[in-house]
Design a protein around this motif. Structure first.
Motif, PDB file in Angstrom:
ATOM      1  N   ARG A 100     -40.032  15.828  27.411  1.00 55.11           N
ATOM      2  CA  ARG A 100     -39.444  16.657  27.530  1.00 55.11           C
ATOM      3  C   ARG A 100     -38.525  18.172  26.628  1.00 55.11           C
ATOM      4  O   ARG A 100     -38.498  18.936  26.145  1.00 55.11           O
ATOM      5  CB  ARG A 100     -40.789  18.001  28.922  1.00 55.11           C
ATOM      6  CG  ARG A 100     -40.780  18.934  28.824  1.00 55.11           C
ATOM      7  CD  ARG A 100     -41.433  19.245  29.696  1.00 55.11           C
ATOM      8  NE  ARG A 100     -40.391  18.920  30.820  1.00 55.11           N
ATOM      9  CZ  ARG A 100     -40.619  18.727  32.464  1.00 55.11           C
ATOM     10  NH1 ARG A 100     -41.504  18.226  31.823  1.00 55.11           N
ATOM     11  NH2 ARG A 100     -39.883  17.992  33.302  1.00 55.11           N
ATOM     12  N   ARG A 101     -37.446  16.815  27.715  1.00 57.92           N
ATOM     13  CA  ARG A 101     -36.236  17.525  26.911  1.00 57.92           C
ATOM     14  C   ARG A 101     -35.565  17.631  25.757  1.00 57.92           C
ATOM     15  O   ARG A 101     -35.251  18.524  25.190  1.00 57.92           O
ATOM     16  CB  ARG A 101     -35.350  16.970  27.877  1.00 57.92           C
ATOM     17  CG  ARG A 101     -33.656  17.935  27.864  1.00 57.92           C
ATOM     18  CD  ARG A 101     -32.359  17.077  28.768  1.00 57.92           C
ATOM     19  NE  ARG A 101     -32.755  16.750  30.324  1.00 57.92           N
ATOM     20  CZ  ARG A 101     -33.494  15.916  31.249  1.00 57.92           C
ATOM     21  NH1 ARG A 101     -33.772  14.833  30.096  1.00 57.92           N
ATOM     22  NH2 ARG A 101     -33.770  16.098  31.640  1.00 57.92           N
ATOM     23  N   ARG A 102     -36.011  15.827  25.118  1.00 58.65           N
ATOM     24  CA  ARG A 102     -36.029  16.355  23.803  1.00 58.65           C
ATOM     25  C   ARG A 102     -37.131  17.339  22.827  1.00 58.65           C
ATOM     26  O   ARG A 102     -36.357  17.501  21.820  1.00 58.65           O
ATOM     27  CB  ARG A 102     -36.584  14.703  23.610  1.00 58.65           C
ATOM     28  CG  ARG A 102     -35.556  13.157  23.645  1.00 58.65           C
ATOM     29  CD  ARG A 102     -35.301  12.245  22.830  1.00 58.65           C
ATOM     30  NE  ARG A 102     -36.763  11.604  23.554  1.00 58.65           N
ATOM     31  CZ  ARG A 102     -36.896  10.753  24.506  1.00 58.65           C
ATOM     32  NH1 ARG A 102     -35.856  10.910  25.232  1.00 58.65           N
ATOM     33  NH2 ARG A 102     -38.661  10.336  24.916  1.00 58.65           N
ATOM     34  N   ASP A 106     -35.259  19.171  20.084  1.00 57.14           N
ATOM     35  CA  ASP A 106     -35.602  19.285  18.775  1.00 57.14           C
ATOM     36  C   ASP A 106     -36.212  21.307  18.736  1.00 57.14           C
ATOM     37  O   ASP A 106     -36.220  21.187  17.018  1.00 57.14           O
ATOM     38  CB  ASP A 106     -36.692  18.510  18.700  1.00 57.14           C
ATOM     39  CG  ASP A 106     -36.330  16.908  18.946  1.00 57.14           C
ATOM     40  OD1 ASP A 106     -35.414  16.699  18.445  1.00 57.14           O
ATOM     41  OD2 ASP A 106     -37.376  16.105  19.014  1.00 57.14           O
ATOM     42  N   ALA A 107     -36.827  21.517  19.297  1.00 55.25           N
ATOM     43  CA  ALA A 107     -37.594  22.865  18.704  1.00 55.25           C
ATOM     44  C   ALA A 107     -36.507  23.826  18.520  1.00 55.25           C
ATOM     45  O   ALA A 107     -36.222  24.689  17.806  1.00 55.25           O
ATOM     46  CB  ALA A 107     -38.158  23.243  19.912  1.00 55.25           C
ATOM     47  N   GLU A 108     -35.597  23.472  19.982  1.00 53.01           N
ATOM     48  CA  GLU A 108     -34.294  24.751  19.398  1.00 53.01           C
ATOM     49  C   GLU A 108     -33.555  23.819  18.468  1.00 53.01           C
ATOM     50  O   GLU A 108     -33.125  25.526  17.667  1.00 53.01           O
ATOM     51  CB  GLU A 108     -33.332  24.232  20.781  1.00 53.01           C
ATOM     52  CG  GLU A 108     -31.849  25.221  20.481  1.00 53.01           C
ATOM     53  CD  GLU A 108     -32.407  26.612  21.259  1.00 53.01           C
ATOM     54  OE1 GLU A 108     -31.445  27.246  20.864  1.00 53.01           O
ATOM     55  OE2 GLU A 108     -33.561  26.812  21.595  1.00 53.01           O
ATOM     56  N   ARG A 111     -35.596  25.297  15.231  1.00 49.56           N
ATOM     57  CA  ARG A 111     -35.137  26.932  15.056  1.00 49.56           C
ATOM     58  C   ARG A 111     -33.476  27.616  14.613  1.00 49.56           C
ATOM     59  O   ARG A 111     -33.680  28.776  14.095  1.00 49.56           O
ATOM     60  CB  ARG A 111     -35.107  27.983  16.536  1.00 49.56           C
ATOM     61  CG  ARG A 111     -35.019  29.332  16.992  1.00 49.56           C
ATOM     62  CD  ARG A 111     -35.393  29.584  18.163  1.00 49.56           C
ATOM     63  NE  ARG A 111     -34.298  29.370  19.092  1.00 49.56           N
ATOM     64  CZ  ARG A 111     -32.922  30.399  18.833  1.00 49.56           C
ATOM     65  NH1 ARG A 111     -32.994  31.020  18.073  1.00 49.56           N
ATOM     66  NH2 ARG A 111     -32.567  29.270  19.217  1.00 49.56           N
ATOM     67  N   LYS A 112     -33.006  26.696  15.673  1.00 47.81           N
ATOM     68  CA  LYS A 112     -31.525  27.379  14.636  1.00 47.81           C
ATOM     69  C   LYS A 112     -31.300  27.015  13.648  1.00 47.81           C
ATOM     70  O   LYS A 112     -30.074  27.641  12.220  1.00 47.81           O
ATOM     71  CB  LYS A 112     -30.031  26.098  16.331  1.00 47.81           C
ATOM     72  CG  LYS A 112     -30.199  27.728  17.267  1.00 47.81           C
ATOM     73  CD  LYS A 112     -30.087  26.293  17.832  1.00 47.81           C
ATOM     74  CE  LYS A 112     -28.099  26.499  17.989  1.00 47.81           C
ATOM     75  NZ  LYS A 112     -26.926  26.347  18.314  1.00 47.81           N
ATOM     76  N   PHE A 113     -31.948  26.145  13.249  1.00 46.94           N
ATOM     77  CA  PHE A 113     -31.225  25.426  11.481  1.00 46.94           C
ATOM     78  C   PHE A 113     -32.450  25.664  10.738  1.00 46.94           C
ATOM     79  O   PHE A 113     -32.667  25.050   9.906  1.00 46.94           O
ATOM     80  CB  PHE A 113     -31.040  23.604  11.732  1.00 46.94           C
ATOM     81  CG  PHE A 113     -29.708  24.028  12.733  1.00 46.94           C
ATOM     82  CD1 PHE A 113     -28.382  24.259  12.534  1.00 46.94           C
ATOM     83  CD2 PHE A 113     -29.687  23.131  13.840  1.00 46.94           C
ATOM     84  CE1 PHE A 113     -27.408  24.323  13.039  1.00 46.94           C
ATOM     85  CE2 PHE A 113     -28.658  22.849  14.724  1.00 46.94           C
ATOM     86  CZ  PHE A 113     -27.791  23.456  15.283  1.00 46.94           C
ATOM     87  N   ALA A 114     -33.770  26.320  11.106  1.00 52.05           N
ATOM     88  CA  ALA A 114     -34.380  26.718   9.717  1.00 52.05           C
ATOM     89  C   ALA A 114     -34.369  27.184   8.840  1.00 52.05           C
ATOM     90  O   ALA A 114     -35.024  26.930   7.795  1.00 52.05           O
ATOM     91  CB  ALA A 114     -35.685  26.962  10.558  1.00 52.05           C
ATOM     92  N   LEU A 204     -20.843  27.979   7.766  1.00 49.87           N
ATOM     93  CA  LEU A 204     -21.032  28.187   9.320  1.00 49.87           C
ATOM     94  C   LEU A 204     -22.415  28.187   9.541  1.00 49.87           C
ATOM     95  O   LEU A 204     -22.920  29.320   9.433  1.00 49.87           O
ATOM     96  CB  LEU A 204     -20.576  27.338  10.205  1.00 49.87           C
ATOM     97  CG  LEU A 204     -19.610  26.506   9.824  1.00 49.87           C
ATOM     98  CD1 LEU A 204     -18.369  26.659  11.505  1.00 49.87           C
ATOM     99  CD2 LEU A 204     -18.845  24.997  10.162  1.00 49.87           C
ATOM    100  N   LEU A 205     -23.439  27.169  10.196  1.00 48.31           N
ATOM    101  CA  LEU A 205     -24.634  28.138  10.757  1.00 48.31           C
ATOM    102  C   LEU A 205     -24.811  27.304  12.191  1.00 48.31           C
ATOM    103  O   LEU A 205     -25.068  26.090  12.581  1.00 48.31           O
ATOM    104  CB  LEU A 205     -25.944  27.574   9.223  1.00 48.31           C
ATOM    105  CG  LEU A 205     -27.607  27.392  10.452  1.00 48.31           C
ATOM    106  CD1 LEU A 205     -27.793  29.453  10.699  1.00 48.31           C
ATOM    107  CD2 LEU A 205     -28.335  27.585   9.306  1.00 48.31           C
ATOM    108  N   ASN A 206     -24.756  28.346  13.086  1.00 48.41           N
ATOM    109  CA  ASN A 206     -24.774  27.799  14.329  1.00 48.41           C
ATOM    110  C   ASN A 206     -24.108  26.814  14.645  1.00 48.41           C
ATOM    111  O   ASN A 206     -24.183  26.345  15.508  1.00 48.41           O
ATOM    112  CB  ASN A 206     -26.145  28.038  14.951  1.00 48.41           C
ATOM    113  CG  ASN A 206     -27.139  29.156  14.533  1.00 48.41           C
ATOM    114  OD1 ASN A 206     -26.660  30.128  15.143  1.00 48.41           O
ATOM    115  ND2 ASN A 206     -28.191  28.935  14.518  1.00 48.41           N
TER     116      ASN A 206
END
Length: 222
Positions: A100-102, A106-108, A111-114, A204-206
């Protein structure tokens, strides 16, 4: 002290007592008195042996009970199975938590680098606007210059809302993590490994490098 003389009546009573002691009834009474006075040692030892044998028989009976041994073995087996089940449950819960943590990480990241690819495609447009603004001479009208400058600013503001920030390291120490050295030029007026000129800004992106800054780095004068 002289003994008192016995009368004929006293002599007769003494002989009568001696005769009673020699009769069978007298002997029986003497034996009964002796038994009451002190018990036979053999009888006490016999009681002790009987008690010891009783304890031994009871212990052997308990140790020879196969049903009790089977129940004890079964209890031990069930306790071991319970311990194994608890351990397996804890391992499964820990593994599920890691998964669940991974997944959340991965979802974060997604979202940040989409927008990473989109930002890379948009950077050349920003580079063109910056070059156009720098190339404008004195003959360019103020309205023309202001229009290009405002367009560039709007582009940078939009990118800034989505976590994009420029890397403009002029005068900073060279950092190979975010800078790309195009050449090194001797310069006695600057510390070695200092960015003398920025040929192209980086971004830079995030916090993740999208494009390194292309720079000219100073070196020690020969």
């Amino acid at each position: 002290m002289a003994k008192d003389p016995q009368t004929p009546l006293d002599d007769e009573m003494e002989r009568h007592d001696q005769d009673d002691a020699q009769t069978p009834e007298g002997e029986a009474e003497a034996r009964a008195a002796a038994e009451k006075a002190e018990p036979y040692p053999a009888e006490a030892e016999l009681d002790s042996v009987i008690d010891d044998e009783g304890d031994t028989v009871s212990t052997e009976a308990e140790s020879d009970n196969p049903e009790a041994e089977m129940l004890a073995a079964r209890v031990e087996e069930l306790e071991q199975e319970l311990a194994d089940t608890k351990d397996q449950a804890m391992r499964t819960a820990a593994e599920a938590q890691n998964v669940r943590r991974r997944a959340e990480q991965d979802a974060e990241k997604a979202r940040k680098f989409a927008l990473e690819k989109f930002v890379k495609e948009l950077l050349p447009v920003i580079d063109s606007l910056e070059k156009a603004l720098d190339a404008m001479g004195e003959d360019a009208t103020e309205a023309h210059r202001e229009g290009v400058s405002m367009t560039l600013k709007m582009q940078l503001d939009v990118l800034g809302k989505f976590g994009v920030e420029p890397v403009d390291p002029h005068g900073e120490p060279f950092d190979p993590q975010v800078h790309e050295a195009m050449t090194m030029v001797p310069n006695p007026e600057m510390e070695p490994n200092t960015v003398m000129e920025v040929i192209q800004k980086g971004y830079l992106l995030n916090g993740r490098l999208v494009r390194p800054a292309m720079v000219v780095v100073s070196k020690k004068a020969e």
